[in-house]
Write an enzyme that holds these catalytic residues in place. Structure first.
Site, PDB file in Angstrom:
ATOM      1  N   GLY A  98       2.635  -3.730  11.223  1.00 57.89           N
ATOM      2  CA  GLY A  98       2.757  -2.759  10.147  1.00 57.89           C
ATOM      3  C   GLY A  98       2.419  -1.366  10.626  1.00 57.89           C
ATOM      4  O   GLY A  98       2.177  -0.469   9.812  1.00 57.89           O
ATOM      5  N   SER A 106      -1.491  -4.410  10.351  1.00 58.52           N
ATOM      6  CA  SER A 106      -1.312  -2.958  10.344  1.00 58.52           C
ATOM      7  C   SER A 106      -2.313  -2.223  11.218  1.00 58.52           C
ATOM      8  O   SER A 106      -2.432  -0.996  11.140  1.00 58.52           O
ATOM      9  CB  SER A 106      -1.384  -2.424   8.905  1.00 58.52           C
ATOM     10  OG  SER A 106      -0.252  -2.824   8.177  1.00 58.52           O
ATOM     11  N   LYS A 130       1.369  -9.616   8.259  1.00 58.88           N
ATOM     12  CA  LYS A 130       1.589  -8.211   8.594  1.00 58.88           C
ATOM     13  C   LYS A 130       0.268  -7.660   9.104  1.00 58.88           C
ATOM     14  O   LYS A 130      -0.723  -7.614   8.375  1.00 58.88           O
ATOM     15  CB  LYS A 130       2.055  -7.398   7.381  1.00 58.88           C
ATOM     16  CG  LYS A 130       2.217  -5.900   7.682  1.00 58.88           C
ATOM     17  CD  LYS A 130       2.537  -5.092   6.426  1.00 58.88           C
ATOM     18  CE  LYS A 130       2.635  -3.603   6.759  1.00 58.88           C
ATOM     19  NZ  LYS A 130       2.867  -2.773   5.546  1.00 58.88           N
ATOM     20  N   SER A 166       0.825  -1.208   0.000  1.00 57.53           N
ATOM     21  CA  SER A 166       0.000   0.000   0.000  1.00 57.53           C
ATOM     22  C   SER A 166       0.860   1.260   0.000  1.00 57.53           C
ATOM     23  O   SER A 166       0.515   2.262  -0.642  1.00 57.53           O
ATOM     24  CB  SER A 166      -0.950  -0.004   1.201  1.00 57.53           C
ATOM     25  OG  SER A 166      -0.254  -0.224   2.415  1.00 57.53           O
TER      26      SER A 166
END
Length: 297
Positions: A191, A168, A166, A47
């Site tokens: 993340g 986030s 991950k 991202s």
């Protein structure tokens, strides 16, 4: 494939030149500068890398440029994930051919009400079955509205080709639960730079951190302080890092992150529309936050 994910990885940005094209020299310069700061590797075109703004040619070009610039012993992960399972598998195969050691696969999200936890299990299982490289799960609820629950991560951790996640979110309790449910050789990575030290204490193997692109040495030092048992130094550095981490992610987004990179001496540059560059007042605020972190360092 064995892969050591203990440490700090950077989710790289994608610099553009004045004409809006991929700036290959800036990509290479950033990666070489970051490598010298003690990070263990990179996640390209997640991202943070504006993957959704790149066409397929640019996607493969950016992977190739980044792979060539990275040290041979750097972990090299590529972001992937379309809305369909077959599209995701095809993208992963292209990424693998272009040099990915592993892929970080975002949850599908467009048909949000249909994306249940059981749907995620089916999706990731099918993807991992057909992926030629190891897969990491990517839970990014701030952007997708979809969270991979700890129990779901635990079930998927049983797949031989799924090696980590991950997370986030800033849900440290949920993160801790994920760690407790997964095997010890499964990488549970944060993340979110605002909770790096807390998630390390909760059992994180490391972090994939956007703010690390701006201050990689500080993020690496927090990791090292934790490993050395220096709680005071780790907590102090985290207290300085948190406002900057929030500014270059949730508050000001990719535009803020790229501005911070320019201020820190890396190559940030422009974002692609409809994203916008921050105004002068935001740049001034980011500069002050960066100065605060450096003063503590």
């Amino acid at each position: 494939m064995a892969m050591d994910l203990r440490g700090i990885l950077l989710p790289t940005t994608t610099p553009f030149d004045a004409d809006g094209r991929i700036a290959s020299s800036a990509i290479a310069s950033n990666i070489k500068a970051w490598t010298a700061k003690g990070v263990i590797g990179f996640v390209v075109l997640g991202s943070t890398g504006e993957r959704v703004h790149l066409d397929e040619r640019e996607y493969l070009e950016t992977i190739a440029i980044s792979r060539a610039a990275a040290a041979s012993d750097s972990v090299f992960i590529v972001g992937a994930g379309q809305q369909s399972t077959v599209g995701t598998i095809n993208e992963i195969k292209n990424a693998a051919r272009a040099g990915a050691d592993a892929v970080l696969v975002i949850t599908p999200f467009f048909y949000r009400t249909a994306i249940t936890q059981e749907t995620l299990i089916s999706f990731y299982t099918a993807v991992a079955d057909d992926s030629p490289v190891p897969v990491l799960l990517y839970s990014m609820p701030p952007l997708t509205g979809i969270k991979i629950e700890p129990e779901t991560v635990a079930r998927l951790s049983e797949h031989a080709n799924i090696i980590g996640v991950k997370d986030s979110s800033n849900d440290v309790a949920g993160f801790s639960k994920t760690v407790s449910l997964c095997p010890s050789n499964f990488a549970v990575m944060t993340g979110n730079g605002t909770v790096l030290f807390d998630t390390l204490r909760a059992g994180a193997t490391g972090g994939i951190l956007a703010v690390g692109c701006v201050v990689p040495d500080v993020c690496v030092e927090i990791y090292r302080a934790f490993k050395a048992g220096d709680e005071e130094r780790g907590a102090m550095l985290q207290s300085k890092l948190t406002p900057l981490a929030a500014a270059v992610t949730t508050r000001f987004g990719i535009g803020g992150l790229k501005a911070a990179l320019d201020l820190a001496g890396f190559h940030g540059g422009a974002v692609r529309a409809p994203l916008r560059a921050p105004d002068d007042s935001v740049r001034t605020e980011i500069a002050q936050l960066l100065q605060n972190v450096r003063a503590a360092w």
